[in-house]
Design a protein around this motif. Structure first.
Motif, PDB file in Angstrom:
ATOM      1  N   VAL A 243      32.679  79.854  85.780  1.00 44.54           N
ATOM      2  CA  VAL A 243      33.563  79.750  84.620  1.00 44.54           C
ATOM      3  C   VAL A 243      33.249  80.845  83.623  1.00 44.54           C
ATOM      4  O   VAL A 243      32.136  81.384  83.578  1.00 44.54           O
ATOM      5  CB  VAL A 243      33.449  78.367  83.955  1.00 44.54           C
ATOM      6  CG1 VAL A 243      33.882  77.270  84.906  1.00 44.54           C
ATOM      7  CG2 VAL A 243      32.007  78.116  83.477  1.00 44.54           C
ATOM      8  N   GLU A 244      34.229  81.161  82.798  1.00 44.29           N
ATOM      9  CA  GLU A 244      34.031  82.167  81.779  1.00 44.29           C
ATOM     10  C   GLU A 244      33.282  81.547  80.600  1.00 44.29           C
ATOM     11  O   GLU A 244      33.198  80.320  80.474  1.00 44.29           O
ATOM     12  CB  GLU A 244      35.378  82.742  81.339  1.00 44.29           C
ATOM     13  CG  GLU A 244      36.325  81.715  80.769  1.00 44.29           C
ATOM     14  CD  GLU A 244      37.614  82.349  80.282  1.00 44.29           C
ATOM     15  OE1 GLU A 244      38.664  81.706  80.414  1.00 44.29           O
ATOM     16  OE2 GLU A 244      37.568  83.475  79.760  1.00 44.29           O
ATOM     17  N   PRO A 245      32.715  82.363  79.710  1.00 42.07           N
ATOM     18  CA  PRO A 245      31.883  81.843  78.621  1.00 42.07           C
ATOM     19  C   PRO A 245      32.563  80.809  77.733  1.00 42.07           C
ATOM     20  O   PRO A 245      31.953  79.819  77.352  1.00 42.07           O
ATOM     21  CB  PRO A 245      31.519  83.105  77.834  1.00 42.07           C
ATOM     22  CG  PRO A 245      31.569  84.198  78.836  1.00 42.07           C
ATOM     23  CD  PRO A 245      32.682  83.841  79.770  1.00 42.07           C
ATOM     24  N   ARG A 246      33.863  81.023  77.400  1.00 44.71           N
ATOM     25  CA  ARG A 246      34.513  80.071  76.491  1.00 44.71           C
ATOM     26  C   ARG A 246      34.619  78.694  77.131  1.00 44.71           C
ATOM     27  O   ARG A 246      34.492  77.662  76.452  1.00 44.71           O
ATOM     28  CB  ARG A 246      35.895  80.582  76.078  1.00 44.71           C
ATOM     29  CG  ARG A 246      36.923  80.607  77.197  1.00 44.71           C
ATOM     30  CD  ARG A 246      38.325  80.803  76.662  1.00 44.71           C
ATOM     31  NE  ARG A 246      39.313  80.655  77.720  1.00 44.71           N
ATOM     32  CZ  ARG A 246      40.567  80.326  77.502  1.00 44.71           C
ATOM     33  NH1 ARG A 246      40.991  80.113  76.274  1.00 44.71           N
ATOM     34  NH2 ARG A 246      41.411  80.225  78.522  1.00 44.71           N
ATOM     35  N   THR A 247      34.844  78.634  78.453  1.00 45.09           N
ATOM     36  CA  THR A 247      34.916  77.351  79.139  1.00 45.09           C
ATOM     37  C   THR A 247      33.544  76.697  79.187  1.00 45.09           C
ATOM     38  O   THR A 247      33.409  75.489  78.935  1.00 45.09           O
ATOM     39  CB  THR A 247      35.454  77.537  80.573  1.00 45.09           C
ATOM     40  OG1 THR A 247      36.731  78.181  80.515  1.00 45.09           O
ATOM     41  CG2 THR A 247      35.593  76.208  81.284  1.00 45.09           C
ATOM     42  N   ALA A 248      32.513  77.495  79.509  1.00 42.39           N
ATOM     43  CA  ALA A 248      31.150  76.949  79.550  1.00 42.39           C
ATOM     44  C   ALA A 248      30.716  76.456  78.177  1.00 42.39           C
ATOM     45  O   ALA A 248      30.064  75.409  78.055  1.00 42.39           O
ATOM     46  CB  ALA A 248      30.187  78.022  80.054  1.00 42.39           C
ATOM     47  N   ASN A 249      31.077  77.189  77.130  1.00 38.70           N
ATOM     48  CA  ASN A 249      30.720  76.781  75.768  1.00 38.70           C
ATOM     49  C   ASN A 249      31.374  75.449  75.424  1.00 38.70           C
ATOM     50  O   ASN A 249      30.719  74.542  74.899  1.00 38.70           O
ATOM     51  CB  ASN A 249      31.157  77.860  74.784  1.00 38.70           C
ATOM     52  CG  ASN A 249      30.841  77.487  73.347  1.00 38.70           C
ATOM     53  OD1 ASN A 249      29.689  77.488  72.917  1.00 38.70           O
ATOM     54  ND2 ASN A 249      31.867  77.142  72.587  1.00 38.70           N
ATOM     55  N   ALA A 250      32.680  75.310  75.727  1.00 37.56           N
ATOM     56  CA  ALA A 250      33.382  74.061  75.419  1.00 37.56           C
ATOM     57  C   ALA A 250      32.798  72.896  76.208  1.00 37.56           C
ATOM     58  O   ALA A 250      32.606  71.799  75.666  1.00 37.56           O
ATOM     59  CB  ALA A 250      34.873  74.220  75.731  1.00 37.56           C
ATOM     60  N   LEU A 251      32.490  73.125  77.494  1.00 33.29           N
ATOM     61  CA  LEU A 251      31.889  72.057  78.302  1.00 33.29           C
ATOM     62  C   LEU A 251      30.541  71.635  77.731  1.00 33.29           C
ATOM     63  O   LEU A 251      30.211  70.446  77.680  1.00 33.29           O
ATOM     64  CB  LEU A 251      31.726  72.523  79.745  1.00 33.29           C
ATOM     65  CG  LEU A 251      32.977  72.540  80.613  1.00 33.29           C
ATOM     66  CD1 LEU A 251      32.665  73.138  81.975  1.00 33.29           C
ATOM     67  CD2 LEU A 251      33.531  71.133  80.784  1.00 33.29           C
ATOM     68  N   GLY A 252      29.743  72.617  77.323  1.00 36.07           N
ATOM     69  CA  GLY A 252      28.446  72.300  76.738  1.00 36.07           C
ATOM     70  C   GLY A 252      28.582  71.454  75.483  1.00 36.07           C
ATOM     71  O   GLY A 252      27.838  70.485  75.275  1.00 36.07           O
ATOM     72  N   MET A 253      29.546  71.821  74.635  1.00 36.46           N
ATOM     73  CA  MET A 253      29.761  71.060  73.404  1.00 36.46           C
ATOM     74  C   MET A 253      30.247  69.647  73.712  1.00 36.46           C
ATOM     75  O   MET A 253      29.857  68.682  73.044  1.00 36.46           O
ATOM     76  CB  MET A 253      30.775  71.790  72.531  1.00 36.46           C
ATOM     77  CG  MET A 253      30.347  73.190  72.115  1.00 36.46           C
ATOM     78  SD  MET A 253      28.861  73.177  71.102  1.00 36.46           S
ATOM     79  CE  MET A 253      29.492  72.415  69.618  1.00 36.46           C
ATOM     80  N   ILE A 254      31.116  69.515  74.723  1.00 41.29           N
ATOM     81  CA  ILE A 254      31.621  68.188  75.098  1.00 41.29           C
ATOM     82  C   ILE A 254      30.488  67.304  75.613  1.00 41.29           C
ATOM     83  O   ILE A 254      30.349  66.138  75.210  1.00 41.29           O
ATOM     84  CB  ILE A 254      32.735  68.327  76.156  1.00 41.29           C
ATOM     85  CG1 ILE A 254      33.989  68.928  75.517  1.00 41.29           C
ATOM     86  CG2 ILE A 254      33.044  66.972  76.791  1.00 41.29           C
ATOM     87  CD1 ILE A 254      35.065  69.315  76.513  1.00 41.29           C
ATOM     88  N   VAL A 255      29.666  67.844  76.508  1.00 37.57           N
ATOM     89  CA  VAL A 255      28.542  67.066  77.040  1.00 37.57           C
ATOM     90  C   VAL A 255      27.576  66.693  75.927  1.00 37.57           C
ATOM     91  O   VAL A 255      27.091  65.546  75.862  1.00 37.57           O
ATOM     92  CB  VAL A 255      27.822  67.858  78.149  1.00 37.57           C
ATOM     93  CG1 VAL A 255      26.533  67.150  78.574  1.00 37.57           C
ATOM     94  CG2 VAL A 255      28.727  68.056  79.351  1.00 37.57           C
ATOM     95  N   ALA A 256      27.291  67.627  75.035  1.00 37.92           N
ATOM     96  CA  ALA A 256      26.387  67.342  73.917  1.00 37.92           C
ATOM     97  C   ALA A 256      26.949  66.229  73.032  1.00 37.92           C
ATOM     98  O   ALA A 256      26.200  65.370  72.544  1.00 37.92           O
ATOM     99  CB  ALA A 256      26.157  68.609  73.093  1.00 37.92           C
ATOM    100  N   GLU A 257      28.258  66.219  72.837  1.00 37.60           N
ATOM    101  CA  GLU A 257      28.874  65.184  72.005  1.00 37.60           C
ATOM    102  C   GLU A 257      28.833  63.824  72.695  1.00 37.60           C
ATOM    103  O   GLU A 257      28.614  62.795  72.048  1.00 37.60           O
ATOM    104  CB  GLU A 257      30.309  65.568  71.665  1.00 37.60           C
ATOM    105  CG  GLU A 257      30.989  64.631  70.680  1.00 37.60           C
ATOM    106  CD  GLU A 257      30.223  64.484  69.372  1.00 37.60           C
ATOM    107  OE1 GLU A 257      30.213  63.366  68.812  1.00 37.60           O
ATOM    108  OE2 GLU A 257      29.632  65.496  68.918  1.00 37.60           O
ATOM    109  N   VAL A 258      29.039  63.799  74.014  1.00 33.30           N
ATOM    110  CA  VAL A 258      28.939  62.532  74.740  1.00 33.30           C
ATOM    111  C   VAL A 258      27.533  61.958  74.617  1.00 33.30           C
ATOM    112  O   VAL A 258      27.349  60.753  74.394  1.00 33.30           O
ATOM    113  CB  VAL A 258      29.315  62.732  76.225  1.00 33.30           C
ATOM    114  CG1 VAL A 258      29.013  61.468  77.033  1.00 33.30           C
ATOM    115  CG2 VAL A 258      30.794  63.089  76.354  1.00 33.30           C
ATOM    116  N   VAL A 259      26.541  62.838  74.739  1.00 34.43           N
ATOM    117  CA  VAL A 259      25.145  62.407  74.577  1.00 34.43           C
ATOM    118  C   VAL A 259      24.922  61.857  73.171  1.00 34.43           C
ATOM    119  O   VAL A 259      24.321  60.788  72.985  1.00 34.43           O
ATOM    120  CB  VAL A 259      24.181  63.571  74.863  1.00 34.43           C
ATOM    121  CG1 VAL A 259      22.751  63.187  74.482  1.00 34.43           C
ATOM    122  CG2 VAL A 259      24.238  63.964  76.332  1.00 34.43           C
ATOM    123  N   ALA A 260      25.390  62.588  72.172  1.00 31.94           N
ATOM    124  CA  ALA A 260      25.195  62.155  70.784  1.00 31.94           C
ATOM    125  C   ALA A 260      25.882  60.822  70.513  1.00 31.94           C
ATOM    126  O   ALA A 260      25.329  59.942  69.835  1.00 31.94           O
ATOM    127  CB  ALA A 260      25.727  63.228  69.835  1.00 31.94           C
TER     128      ALA A 260
END
Length: 347
Positions: A243-260
């Motif tokens: 995946v390109e960086p913007r997709t990886a960044n959004a996925l990372g933020m989504i996973v981090a939010e689910v954890v939070a």
């Protein structure tokens, strides 16, 4: 120039090397040469002689080697000698002085001349690849500059995020008791953002990120960021994707939010589990499911923290054109479909 002995051709074909071959070689708009079984040059065609600006007599034997770049001389000689000893084809890049005194990069290919009568030396050709080499050098320089810029940007972003975490902590400690939980949750989310940026920066290839590797590294970091030992993030499924960086960044933020969200909804003594499943079948879109839940009966979480997860997840997904549905619970997992790579990114 020493007279040539007629020899048979390459492979299963046969030809007589003489005046006919010289006329053919001189007609070809390509630098060509022939060497005897001892590795001594016995012929260079007109295209070669026009390139070097030297006579045929000057190039015979080892004479042509006077035009080799000093830094390439030993490497070229060793590679050709090894090929001769094994009588196998070879390809090598080297610099040769042109008639105007400049050195040009050549791609040389040599093939052994053998038939039933034995080994008769080599036949070779050379292409001028200087423009390609310069383009490669420019690309390498541009990539190096890009990496340096990305490192500088990451360094500044990390420092700014650390300042933000400190400021949020100061305001949180000075805030009324009912507001402190929100400040603490905000600080934890900023730390998660910093972790996402760190793993993006550490990706082996920033332009095309291995999704499974990235999520594994991020999951490990998130598991230690808050309530260490009481949160587990697993990554499973089949296949992977880039995946390109913007997709990886959004996925990372989504996973981090689910954890939070999972941590905010449960007490400190409760263990949280987050399961990420990748579905990356060849030729199809990349899909992920994310499900979270408590490992034991959930106690009351933190009622002083607003539940903004669904809105934040939707916003992160929209930024990267990720299709999203679900609530990330075990009964209703979060389903994500990644966008198809853009044409300019796939080339």
């Amino acid at each position: 120039m020493a007279a040539e002995t007629p020899v048979s051709g390459v492979g299963h074909g046969r030809f007589e090397v003489g005046d006919a071959f010289r006329r053919f070689a001189d007609f070809v708009p390509l630098m060509m040469w022939r060497a005897d079984p001892q590795g001594q040059a016995v012929h260079h065609n007109e295209c070669w002689l026009e390139f070097t600006g030297r006579s045929a007599e000057e190039e015979i034997g080892d004479g042509w080697r006077r035009g080799l770049h000093p830094d390439d001389f030993a490497r070229h000689a060793a590679l050709v000698a090894e090929a001769y000893s094994e009588r196998r084809p070879f390809t090598v890049e080297f610099r040769l002085r042109r008639h105007d005194g400049s050195y040009r990069w050549l791609l040389e290919t040599g093939r052994p001349l053998e038939d039933d009568a034995g080994f008769h030396g080599y036949l070779g050709s050379c292409f001028d690849i200087t423009d390609r080499k310069h383009a490669e050098e420019h690309i390498e320089q541009a990539l190096s500059e890009k990496e340096a810029l990305l490192a500088e940007v990451y360094h500044r972003v990390r420092n700014n995020l650390q300042v933000m975490v400190s400021l949020i902590g100061l305001y949180g400690r000075a805030a009324p008791d009912p507001c402190r939980g929100s400040f603490e949750a905000l600080g934890q989310r900023v730390r998660a953002i910093a972790l996402v940026q760190q793993h993006l920066h550490e990706a082996p290839h920033i332009a095309s990120i291995d999704l499974r590797d990235y999520l594994h590294r991020l999951a490990s970091g998130l598991g230690q960021l808050r309530r260490a030992g009481r949160i587990g993030v697993t990554v499973g499924g089949s296949g992977t994707g880039f995946v390109e960086p913007r997709t990886a960044n959004a996925l990372g933020m989504i996973v981090a939010e689910v954890v939070a969200e999972c941590l905010d909804a449960t007490a400190e003594t409760v263990a949280c589990t987050i399961a990420i499943t990748i579905d990356a079948a060849a030729g199809g879109p990349v899909r992920l499911t994310v499900a979270s839940g408590a490992g034991e009966a959930a106690e009351a979480g933190r009622p002083d923290v607003p539940k903004l997860g669904p809105r934040l997840i939707a916003a992160y997904a929209a930024q990267a054109e990720i299709a999203v549905r679900g609530s990330a619970s075990m009964d209703d997992p979060l389903e994500l479909q990644l966008p198809e790579p853009r044409v300019d990114d796939a080339t």
